[in-house]
Design a protein around this motif. Structure first.
Motif, PDB file in Angstrom:
ATOM      1  N   GLN A   1      -0.878   8.371   8.701  1.00 41.31           N
ATOM      2  CA  GLN A   1       0.180   7.759   7.884  1.00 41.31           C
ATOM      3  C   GLN A   1       0.250   6.250   8.082  1.00 41.31           C
ATOM      4  OE1 GLN A   1       3.219   6.479   9.290  1.00 41.31           O
ATOM      5  NE2 GLN A   1       2.589   6.880  11.395  1.00 41.31           N
ATOM      6  N   ASP A   2      -0.172   5.738   9.246  1.00 42.16           N
ATOM      7  CA  ASP A   2      -0.247   4.300   9.452  1.00 42.16           C
ATOM      8  C   ASP A   2      -1.603   3.827   8.947  1.00 42.16           C
ATOM      9  OD1 ASP A   2      -0.348   1.670  10.230  1.00 42.16           O
ATOM     10  OD2 ASP A   2       0.284   2.015  12.290  1.00 42.16           O
ATOM     11  N   THR A   3      -1.619   3.303   7.742  1.00 40.52           N
ATOM     12  CA  THR A   3      -2.889   2.890   7.126  1.00 40.52           C
ATOM     13  C   THR A   3      -3.265   1.456   7.483  1.00 40.52           C
ATOM     14  OG1 THR A   3      -1.658   2.433   5.084  1.00 40.52           O
ATOM     15  CG2 THR A   3      -2.795   4.538   5.228  1.00 40.52           C
TER      16      THR A   3
ATOM     17  N   TYR B   1      -4.606  -0.920  -1.663  1.00 39.87           N
ATOM     18  CA  TYR B   1      -3.483  -0.186  -1.094  1.00 39.87           C
ATOM     19  C   TYR B   1      -2.535   0.361  -2.158  1.00 39.87           C
ATOM     20  CZ  TYR B   1      -4.700  -0.691   3.736  1.00 39.87           C
ATOM     21  OH  TYR B   1      -5.337  -0.530   4.940  1.00 39.87           O
TER      22      TYR B   1
ATOM     23  N   ARG C   1       0.035   3.423   2.417  1.00 33.45           N
ATOM     24  CA  ARG C   1       1.278   2.834   2.880  1.00 33.45           C
ATOM     25  C   ARG C   1       1.138   1.327   3.060  1.00 33.45           C
ATOM     26  NH1 ARG C   1       3.941   4.158   8.686  1.00 33.45           N
ATOM     27  NH2 ARG C   1       2.898   2.220   9.273  1.00 33.45           N
TER      28      ARG C   1
ATOM     29  N   SER D   1       2.261  -1.802   4.959  1.00 31.54           N
ATOM     30  CA  SER D   1       2.863  -2.015   6.271  1.00 31.54           C
ATOM     31  C   SER D   1       3.068  -3.483   6.619  1.00 31.54           C
ATOM     32  CB  SER D   1       1.987  -1.369   7.355  1.00 31.54           C
ATOM     33  OG  SER D   1       1.842   0.015   7.130  1.00 31.54           O
TER      34      SER D   1
ATOM     35  N   ASN E   1       9.018  -6.256   3.564  1.00 32.77           N
ATOM     36  CA  ASN E   1       7.710  -5.681   3.260  1.00 32.77           C
ATOM     37  C   ASN E   1       7.137  -6.352   2.022  1.00 32.77           C
ATOM     38  OD1 ASN E   1       5.605  -3.757   2.326  1.00 32.77           O
ATOM     39  ND2 ASN E   1       6.391  -2.495   3.990  1.00 32.77           N
TER      40      ASN E   1
ATOM     41  N   ASN F   1       0.618  -4.479   1.215  1.00 30.99           N
ATOM     42  CA  ASN F   1      -0.132  -4.599   2.469  1.00 30.99           C
ATOM     43  C   ASN F   1      -0.895  -5.903   2.609  1.00 30.99           C
ATOM     44  OD1 ASN F   1      -0.139  -2.940   4.840  1.00 30.99           O
ATOM     45  ND2 ASN F   1      -2.354  -2.797   4.664  1.00 30.99           N
TER      46      ASN F   1
ATOM     47  N   GLY G   1      -4.106   0.228  12.761  1.00 28.89           N
ATOM     48  CA  GLY G   1      -2.730   0.647  12.960  1.00 28.89           C
ATOM     49  C   GLY G   1      -2.152   0.011  14.211  1.00 28.89           C
TER      50      GLY G   1
END
Length: 279
Positions: free
Chosen positions: A66-68, A99, A105, A107, A118, A122, A145
């Motif tokens: 989930q942490d891309t 992304y 996601r 981030s 945010n 990304n 990540g």
């Protein structure tokens, strides 16, 4: 003089961002499969889950984690290449499309301290450019990540601390990372240069295939010994103990000042996501 249109990078980077977040590099997956043979009990079950997760991600085109990650782009630019158009802007555009269009996601925050809003796509990515002879042009992309990035460290060792000081610092950093870095880890070590350059070397070392050691036999021997010692820490897969805490230690070095011995350790989770674009 070789001409390259900067705009043609956008779809290549977009697709590479999608691939590296969904598919393991073959050498990384092979290392995991090999490590699985050493594990029993719950550590063996954890390795099975990691490998099953890899298969599902590839089959369903879903992110491995989930942490891309935050993207770093390493550009190797031949001095005989002329880029038509804004290179950095098109790299950022490629990451943004990579992304958003691949539903990964976002981030990245626009300001690290005050508003932390945010950015939504990304970006910005981190971009390093290395000028070399010839007409080569490559971009190595890494999605890192922060579960593992946060466990990385840098120390300005004294020259008198030497090899023993480097060993202790690397192993202490791995031990402190423990389960937080989603082991089994890949560990990049940068030795020499300056405060900032050692950190650059440590992260760039993660791009090297796990099947390759440092070409200098002294540093290759150091990699092997650090790997053996790290795997005696009994952290194991996902911190549940076992034989495999680290899949590979990768070192890079550079000349330094007579009064210094900079050493950086960049901890990476077992996925070690990266892709290379060659034009």
């Amino acid at each position: 003089m070789r001409e390259i249109e900067a705009g043609q990078l956008v779809p290549l980077i977009r697709d590479a961002c999608g691939r590296m977040n969904v598919h393991y590099q073959p050498d990384v997956k092979a290392a995991l499969q090999q490590a699985r043979k050493k594990e029993t009990g719950i550590s063996g079950q954890v390795m099975d889950i990691l490998l099953e997760n890899a298969d599902i991600a590839a089959k369903e085109h879903l992110p491995i984690c989930q942490d891309t990650g935050l993207v770093t782009a390493y550009v190797t630019l031949g001095q005989d290449v002329h880029i038509n158009g804004p290179l950095a802007a098109n790299i950022q555009r490629g990451v943004a499309e990579g992304y958003t269009r691949n539903y990964l996601r976002a981030s990245a925050v626009s300001d690290p301290l005050f508003d932390r809003h945010n950015s939504g796509d990304n970006t910005p990515a981190i971009i390093y450019t290395n000028i070399v002879e010839g007409d080569t042009f490559t971009i190595d992309l890494m999605a890192k990540g922060f579960g593992s990035e946060n466990m990385s460290a840098l120390k300005m060792l004294k020259p008198a601390e030497g090899l023993d000081g480097v060993r202790k610092f690397v192993l202490d950093t791995i031990a402190k990372a423990g389960p937080n870095a989603c082991p089994p880890m890949v560990v990049g070590v940068g030795i020499g240069g300056t405060f900032d350059y050692s950190a650059y070397l440590a992260k760039k070392a993660l791009l090297r295939p796990l099947s390759q050691s440092n070409p200098d036999p002294r540093y290759a021997k150091l990699e092997d010994s650090l790997l053996n010692e790290a795997n005696k820490l009994d952290i194991g897969p996902m911190g549940l103990h076992g034989h495999t805490t680290v899949l590979k230690v990768q070192t890079e070095y550079y000349p330094t000042h007579i009064a210094g011995l900079p050493c950086a350790v960049n901890i990476c989770c077992h996925v070690c996501r990266h892709e290379r674009i060659v034009l």
